[in-house]
Motif scaffolding. Structure first.
Motif, PDB file in Angstrom:
ATOM      1  N   ALA A 157       0.975  -1.241   0.013  1.00 44.30           N
ATOM      2  CA  ALA A 157      -0.101   0.021   0.025  1.00 44.30           C
ATOM      3  C   ALA A 157       0.779   1.371  -0.040  1.00 44.30           C
ATOM      4  O   ALA A 157       0.470   2.234  -0.758  1.00 44.30           O
ATOM      5  CB  ALA A 157      -1.053  -0.149   1.157  1.00 44.30           C
ATOM      6  N   ALA A 158       1.850   1.300   0.717  1.00 42.03           N
ATOM      7  CA  ALA A 158       2.967   2.461   0.633  1.00 42.03           C
ATOM      8  C   ALA A 158       3.547   2.719  -0.572  1.00 42.03           C
ATOM      9  O   ALA A 158       3.498   3.853  -0.848  1.00 42.03           O
ATOM     10  CB  ALA A 158       3.789   2.008   1.812  1.00 42.03           C
ATOM     11  N   MET A 159       3.866   1.531  -1.356  1.00 41.39           N
ATOM     12  CA  MET A 159       4.441   1.746  -2.690  1.00 41.39           C
ATOM     13  C   MET A 159       3.207   2.398  -3.738  1.00 41.39           C
ATOM     14  O   MET A 159       3.597   3.274  -4.633  1.00 41.39           O
ATOM     15  CB  MET A 159       4.932   0.475  -3.241  1.00 41.39           C
ATOM     16  N   LEU A 160       2.088   1.790  -3.441  1.00 37.31           N
ATOM     17  CA  LEU A 160       1.018   2.236  -4.449  1.00 37.31           C
ATOM     18  C   LEU A 160       0.510   3.641  -4.037  1.00 37.31           C
ATOM     19  O   LEU A 160       0.257   4.400  -5.031  1.00 37.31           O
ATOM     20  CB  LEU A 160      -0.198   1.273  -4.065  1.00 37.31           C
ATOM     21  N   MET A 253      12.174   9.877   7.286  1.00 34.91           N
ATOM     22  CA  MET A 253      11.184   8.991   7.430  1.00 34.91           C
ATOM     23  C   MET A 253      10.370   9.204   6.486  1.00 34.91           C
ATOM     24  O   MET A 253      10.424  10.058   5.309  1.00 34.91           O
ATOM     25  CB  MET A 253      10.125   9.232   8.615  1.00 34.91           C
ATOM     26  N   SER A 254       9.474   8.140   5.987  1.00 30.03           N
ATOM     27  CA  SER A 254       8.748   8.155   4.832  1.00 30.03           C
ATOM     28  C   SER A 254       7.392   7.312   5.073  1.00 30.03           C
ATOM     29  O   SER A 254       7.502   6.627   6.114  1.00 30.03           O
ATOM     30  CB  SER A 254       9.353   7.656   3.551  1.00 30.03           C
ATOM     31  N   ALA A 255       6.369   7.364   3.878  1.00 29.65           N
ATOM     32  CA  ALA A 255       5.363   6.493   4.199  1.00 29.65           C
ATOM     33  C   ALA A 255       5.615   4.812   4.058  1.00 29.65           C
ATOM     34  O   ALA A 255       5.164   3.968   4.889  1.00 29.65           O
ATOM     35  CB  ALA A 255       4.545   6.613   2.963  1.00 29.65           C
ATOM     36  N   PHE A 256       6.803   4.736   3.422  1.00 32.35           N
ATOM     37  CA  PHE A 256       7.299   3.410   3.148  1.00 32.35           C
ATOM     38  C   PHE A 256       7.800   2.798   4.368  1.00 32.35           C
ATOM     39  O   PHE A 256       7.552   1.495   4.926  1.00 32.35           O
ATOM     40  CB  PHE A 256       8.283   2.947   1.932  1.00 32.35           C
ATOM     41  N   LEU A 257       8.767   3.411   5.037  1.00 33.19           N
ATOM     42  CA  LEU A 257       9.129   3.238   6.512  1.00 33.19           C
ATOM     43  C   LEU A 257       7.985   2.912   7.527  1.00 33.19           C
ATOM     44  O   LEU A 257       8.134   2.167   8.508  1.00 33.19           O
ATOM     45  CB  LEU A 257      10.232   4.269   6.995  1.00 33.19           C
ATOM     46  N   GLY A 259       5.121   1.998   6.761  1.00 28.15           N
ATOM     47  CA  GLY A 259       4.495   0.525   6.287  1.00 28.15           C
ATOM     48  C   GLY A 259       5.384  -0.504   7.013  1.00 28.15           C
ATOM     49  O   GLY A 259       4.741  -1.364   7.668  1.00 28.15           O
ATOM     50  N   LEU A 260       6.787  -0.467   6.938  1.00 28.25           N
ATOM     51  CA  LEU A 260       7.390  -1.504   7.472  1.00 28.25           C
ATOM     52  C   LEU A 260       7.540  -1.491   8.993  1.00 28.25           C
ATOM     53  O   LEU A 260       7.539  -2.427   9.694  1.00 28.25           O
ATOM     54  CB  LEU A 260       8.856  -1.205   7.235  1.00 28.25           C
ATOM     55  N   PHE A 261       7.318  -0.305   9.575  1.00 29.26           N
ATOM     56  CA  PHE A 261       7.105  -0.140  11.060  1.00 29.26           C
ATOM     57  C   PHE A 261       5.873  -0.970  11.563  1.00 29.26           C
ATOM     58  O   PHE A 261       5.941  -1.495  12.443  1.00 29.26           O
ATOM     59  CB  PHE A 261       6.961   1.219  11.593  1.00 29.26           C
ATOM     60  N   SER A 262       4.718  -0.826  10.730  1.00 26.75           N
ATOM     61  CA  SER A 262       3.613  -1.340  11.018  1.00 26.75           C
ATOM     62  C   SER A 262       3.594  -2.846  10.815  1.00 26.75           C
ATOM     63  O   SER A 262       3.263  -3.825  11.755  1.00 26.75           O
ATOM     64  CB  SER A 262       2.352  -1.035  10.221  1.00 26.75           C
ATOM     65  N   VAL A 263       4.521  -3.258   9.807  1.00 24.74           N
ATOM     66  CA  VAL A 263       4.524  -4.815   9.610  1.00 24.74           C
ATOM     67  C   VAL A 263       5.322  -5.422  10.567  1.00 24.74           C
ATOM     68  O   VAL A 263       5.164  -6.540  11.217  1.00 24.74           O
ATOM     69  CB  VAL A 263       5.431  -4.953   8.365  1.00 24.74           C
ATOM     70  N   ALA A 264       6.383  -4.722  11.223  1.00 22.49           N
ATOM     71  CA  ALA A 264       7.046  -5.408  12.531  1.00 22.49           C
ATOM     72  C   ALA A 264       6.359  -5.924  13.583  1.00 22.49           C
ATOM     73  O   ALA A 264       6.400  -6.910  14.047  1.00 22.49           O
ATOM     74  CB  ALA A 264       8.116  -4.321  12.919  1.00 22.49           C
ATOM     75  N   GLU A 265       5.326  -5.014  14.037  1.00 17.90           N
ATOM     76  CA  GLU A 265       4.432  -5.575  15.062  1.00 17.90           C
ATOM     77  C   GLU A 265       3.766  -6.616  14.536  1.00 17.90           C
ATOM     78  O   GLU A 265       3.382  -7.709  15.394  1.00 17.90           O
ATOM     79  CB  GLU A 265       3.505  -4.389  15.633  1.00 17.90           C
TER      80      GLU A 265
END
Length: 411
Positions: A157-160, A253-257, A259-265
């Protein structure tokens, strides 16, 4: 012949749930950034989040008695159709016209109302699609599906968002919702519709509420657990718009980071779920483990945004890993402790408390974000919930321990 979980109906509902979740994760991610990009206000973002929670507080309370007397499948299919039409209209609107905050506020309330109603229909029909004796496996699949999809779809979603924009993401979500409705329409189910029985009345409803309230007055342990859960979940929901601001405005920081931040949890939660499925915590250690996790989670939030980015990822993964173990253990203990005749009403009470706290805390954290650095806001919120944990879970530990370990006398 060996019975299988993956019947036609179960496969169809799982596929439809997957399609809806993929679109929902992408759409929610895009819209959260759209609001801040257009308004530049954490309070405006928090107000959107708060108003979306209102239907989840109101609709199940009044819609459940009505839905129990009607087939659920038309609600399930129709909800996804309407959802697809609304998101499609929103995507087309953003392609040709400018964003309007007040219009989006009303649109969010409409979508949340529809989703609350659809969720009620889903929760009512899902048990009927599970083969007898395989219910636990079915719910295990359901509980695992969203975290896995979250891990996959958030960075996508971040890439889109950076490549095609919000409008096209909403159109994609519309298409997936309509496709999910088409899949659900093939579910074959004979539903027994209740024609008779007592009609819904305000007096009957109020009597049930008062009975549950009288029970809770006598249960300090449950009240302590519910109070802390309402506050910690409410404050955590208030972090959402602040995190968007942090990743949108902080250098590097960025929207992509994000996204990864959310993925980690969610990776941590998924791994924690696997471990929790295989490892059983002894009854006498459950309270101590839960209290440790609650403190650990709040301390992780205290320092979260002050850490280097790799440690932020480790922070979220660790919190997610321990959090899902504690949450699963708590849910099982509470449901086992509750009297069968009061379980639905007490669960509804807990849900309403969390929704109310989430709405208030979202607005409070958003307002705080207007005057303070977002890192300070998150730290203050975590400190507040840590204090609440000590005033509820620790102060009333004898009564709370009774919930986790029935039959044990107080300290």
């Amino acid at each position: 012949m060996r019975q299988t979980l993956w019947t036609k109906n179960f496969t169809l509902v799982t596929l439809a749930t997957t399609l809806g979740a993929v679109g929902g994760i992408a759409g929610s991610f895009a819209l959260s950034f759209l609001v801040f990009d257009e308004t530049g206000s954490t309070l405006a973002s928090a107000l959107i989040l708060a108003i979306q929670l209102v239907p989840y507080f109101v609709i199940p309370l009044f819609a459940a008695p009505w839905m129990d007397r009607m087939p659920r499948k038309p609600f399930l299919v129709g909800g996804d159709v309407v959802n697809g039409v609304l998101y499609g209209a929103a995507g087309l609107y953003l392609m040709f016209w400018d964003f309007h905050y007040l219009g989006y506020l009303g649109f969010s309330l409409l979508l949340a109302s529809l989703e609350a109603f659809d969720q009620l229909a889903y929760n009512s029909i899902y048990p009927k699609l599970l083969p007898s004796g395989l219910e636990e496996k079915g719910y295990a699949v359901s509980a695992t599906l969203y975290p896995v999809l979250k891990v996959i779809m958030t960075p996508v979603a971040a890439m889109l968002l950076d490549t095609v924009g919000v409008a096209w993401i909403l159109l994609l979500q519309a298409g997936l919702s309509l496709l999910a409705a088409g899949v659900e329409s093939h579910i074959q189910l004979v539903e027994q519709v209740e024609k008779g029985g007592a009609r819904f009345s305000l007096a009957l409803w109020w009597g049930d509420i008062r009975e549950a309230a009288r029970y809770l007055q006598q249960e300090k342990g449950l009240r302590s657990i519910y109070s802390y859960m309402a506050v910690t979940n409410g404050v955590a929901s208030g972090y959402a718009p602040l995190l968007v601001v942090f990743f949108r405005t902080m250098p590097g920081m960025s929207a992509f980071l994000y996204g990864l931040f959310s993925v980690a949890e969610f990776v941590g939660r998924s791994l924690g779920g696997v471990v929790q499925y295989r490892v059983r915590i002894p009854d006498e250690k459950k309270y101590g483990f839960a209290f440790f996790v609650y403190q650990f989670y709040e301390v992780m939030d205290l320092c979260l945004l002050w850490l280097p980015y790799p440690l932020m990822l480790l922070n979220r993964a660790s919190a997610g890993f321990l959090g899902v173990n504690s949450a699963t253990m708590r849910q099982a203990a509470v449901q086992r402790y509750l009297p069968e005749g009061l379980r639905a009403r007490i669960n509804a009470f807990e849900s309403m408390c969390i929704m109310a706290a989430s709405s208030l805390c979202s607005l409070g954290m958003g307002a705080l974000g207007e005057v303070l650095d977002v890192r300070v806001c998150v730290t203050l919120g975590a400190a507040f919930t840590l204090v609440v944990c000590w005033l509820t879970i620790w102060k009333n530990r004898a009564q709370v321990r009774q919930v986790y370990q029935p039959g044990r006398d107080g300290e």
